[in-house]
Scaffold this active site. Structure first.
Site, mmCIF file in Angstrom:
data_model
loop_
_atom_site.group_PDB
_atom_site.id
_atom_site.type_symbol
_atom_site.label_atom_id
_atom_site.label_comp_id
_atom_site.label_asym_id
_atom_site.label_seq_id
_atom_site.Cartn_x
_atom_site.Cartn_y
_atom_site.Cartn_z
ATOM 1 N N SER A 8 17.070 90.776 61.000
ATOM 2 C CA SER A 8 17.147 90.091 61.784
ATOM 3 C C SER A 8 17.371 90.793 63.520
ATOM 4 C CB SER A 8 18.576 90.095 61.661
ATOM 5 O OG SER A 8 19.306 89.147 63.239
ATOM 6 N N HIS A 9 17.056 89.620 64.295
ATOM 7 C CA HIS A 9 16.401 91.087 65.639
ATOM 8 C C HIS A 9 17.451 90.986 66.096
ATOM 9 C CE1 HIS A 9 13.079 88.295 65.674
ATOM 10 N NE2 HIS A 9 12.710 88.390 66.994
ATOM 11 N N SER A 10 18.891 90.502 65.819
ATOM 12 C CA SER A 10 20.026 91.247 66.292
ATOM 13 C C SER A 10 20.901 92.144 65.582
ATOM 14 C CB SER A 10 21.407 89.933 66.844
ATOM 15 O OG SER A 10 22.680 90.430 66.738
ATOM 16 N N ASP A 66 15.272 85.809 60.314
ATOM 17 C CA ASP A 66 15.909 85.161 60.826
ATOM 18 C C ASP A 66 14.441 84.226 61.247
ATOM 19 O OD1 ASP A 66 14.608 87.177 62.637
ATOM 20 O OD2 ASP A 66 17.095 87.307 63.855
#
Lengths: 127, 212
Positions: A8-10, A66
């Site tokens: 995920s980017h996070s 994502d």
């Protein structure tokens, strides 16, 4: 056991999805590869590569992503592997996919079976 | 023709441009994307510059590959794999070279744009990096074929790149996060096409300085 990498980017989303899946499948081999080295938002090819290496036992690895660069960065990480024959990015919802695949992998299912469950996860009805 | 010193200079000049235009690129991206293009590119190229002293004694291909590898792990957004692939492919195209002929430069650009197309699964006209990069490379080829110097070819390339950036204002994004906006992306210039135009500006400045 089939390994799972959550991209995920996070960092928090990746770690959160892993935390949730571990609750149902504590023995699953899952790596969170979210965010940048400094914890910032983004995807990092070397972090994903390390995640794949960490969970690959020879039975294959599925990668949940994502969006956007998560796909491209995962593709690059796969290209850098010496053997990429049983490492695959699956188009599935990231949280549900992480849980479903963790449960499936932890009961000893094959790579193909885990992929099949994940693929079905895209049309899974919540209510 | 380009020497290794000029390739290194190009990387440094481009890194400076990414730092200088950090806010501008971020503002463009805020309008139609996730608002991090300038932050990501400047962070990536800052890491490139930090790493550069460890590879500057190597061949041009190793230097370009190292730039690419650094970008894919430090940029964070889609521009990481895209620019990273471009540098790696450009490096692979000039393997073992200590100096680049005009043909080598064109080959490196061709491989770089091929890498971006492969990685992004995009074509020209989708409001991406390609909309400034492809016209710029075509301009270099046409100018060199017409017997112009590399500096003049790069002047033409930069102009073609900025024309390409202008063109991105007129089209709908179909790739990346800007595609979620659909028609609302019209009127805005593409941040990726913009950062790529600065690459040709950097190359032109280096060639001018070297008197090529």
């Amino acid at each position: 056991m089939v390994g799972i990498v959550v991209v995920s980017h996070s960092q928090k989303i990746a770690e959160g999805a892993v935390e949730l899946a571990k609750q149902m499948a504590p023995e699953a081999r899952i790596a969170a590869a979210g965010g940048m080295e400094d914890g910032g938002i983004g995807t990092d090819v070397s972090k994903i590569f390390a995640g794949i290496e960490a969970v690959q036992e020879g039975d294959g690895v599925v990668i949940l992503v994502d969006l956007g660069s998560a796909v491209m960065s995962s593709e690059m990480a796969i290209e850098m592997l010496e053997d990429d024959s049983n490492v695959k990015i699956i188009d599935a919802p990231i949280v549900e996919g992480t849980i479903f695949s963790s449960v499936e992998a932890s009961i000893g299912s094959s790579f193909d079976e885990v992929v099949e469950v994940l693929t079905g996860c895209k049309t899974y009805k919540k209510f | 023709m380009a020497t290794k010193a000029e390739v290194l200079d190009f990387i440094r000049v481009y890194a400076d441009k990414m730092a200088e235009h950090r806010q501008e690129l971020t503002d463009f991206d805020q309008a139609i994307g996730d608002g991090d293009h300038g932050i990501n590119m400047s962070r990536g190229f800052k890491a490139v510059i930090e790493k550069l002293p460890t590879v500057e004694d190597k061949n041009i291909d190793d230097i370009l590959k190292s730039v690419g590898m650094t970008l894919v792990s430090t940029v964070g957004g889609a521009s990481g794999p895209l620019y990273g692939t471009a540098f790696m492919k450009a490096g692979a195209a000039v393997k073992g070279k200590e100096e680049l002929s005009n043909e080598d430069v064109i080959l490196a650009f061709d491989e770089a744009v091929g890498g971006i197309q492969f990685r992004g699964k995009a074509v020209q006209g989708e409001k991406t990096i390609l909309d400034s990069m492809i016209p710029a490379i075509n301009a270099i080829k046409a100018s060199i074929a017409a017997g112009k110097s590399m500096t003049d070819a790069l002047v033409d390339a930069e102009k073609a790149a900025w024309d390409g950036v202008e063109y991105t204002k007129t089209i709908i994004a179909t790739k990346g996060r800007a595609s979620y906006l659909g028609e609302r992306s019209i009127g805005h210039q593409d941040p990726g096409a913009t950062s790529m135009a600065y690459a040709f500006q950097a190359a032109k400045e280096v060639a001018e300085k070297a008197g090529k």
